[in-house]
Design an enzyme around this catalytic site. Sequence first.
Site: not given
Length: 294
Positions: A174, A242
Amino acid sequence: MSKPVVGLVGTGVMGKSMGRNLMKEGYPLHIYTRTKSKASDLVDEGTVWEDSVAMLAQQSDIILTIVGYPHDVEGIYFGTEGILANARPDSYVIDMTTSSPSLAERINQEARAKQIHALDAPVSGGDIGARNATLSIMVGADEESTFSHVLPVFEAMGSNIVHQGPAGAGQHTKLCNQIAIAAGMMGVVEAILYAENAGLDPKRVLQSIESGAAGSWSLSNLAPRMIDQDFSPGFYVKHFIKDMTLAIESAEQMKVPVPGLVLAKQLYEELSKNGGDNDGTQALYKYYQLMKEF
């Protein structure tokens, strides 16, 4: 044969649609989120509300989590009221939050000690993919049999599901995805702004370039939103920052240079300072417009 009970922690932009797709496929669904009112529509549609993470874990065969930040993941997995202390032996826990690979490995280690099967399975595809059950799901699991057991659950939510390797491999994959998106988003914004300032119809420009070598998911799905000044979140700016932070930290540990990612993060942080935290990632267009004014 009845389907396993699925517990879902997190019913945000992504989680709510994922839960609905599980229900469509006949999975009994139990849910928990910090603000019950945000899940009231799912309860009205037939899900079972649980008053705590611990109660949800005790009632579920397969537990999915998709929350905001790594510290949120830690908070729901560890401690006496957490998932790992309350899940039944031989149950499955699947963190679908984009989080740190090392945290995924820690969850897996503690889960194995309690005879619980753990997977990390972050997703890509935004609100559209979640709604249409076409998410890309990147899976880390130590055993192929663990992956195979929960594959039908993944298939209820996504269309591109790949077992990438052992614990943490899903999260690493990811982060690769987010690195590619970050630099690509700068290119999409710059292409649209160039078209507009050259006096072109940017939507007509998209007709020419989105199916060629420049094509990408962001170009096809987010560029039209930029043109229409639609900055509603399919994925929040604050969460993208983030993710980029996690990727930079991981890259630094491996001594991998990522200058494009570093620049993209800087631009998004400026957007955040200008009130863009809760916009969708396509709102980078707004920050470029601000730069053009000065």
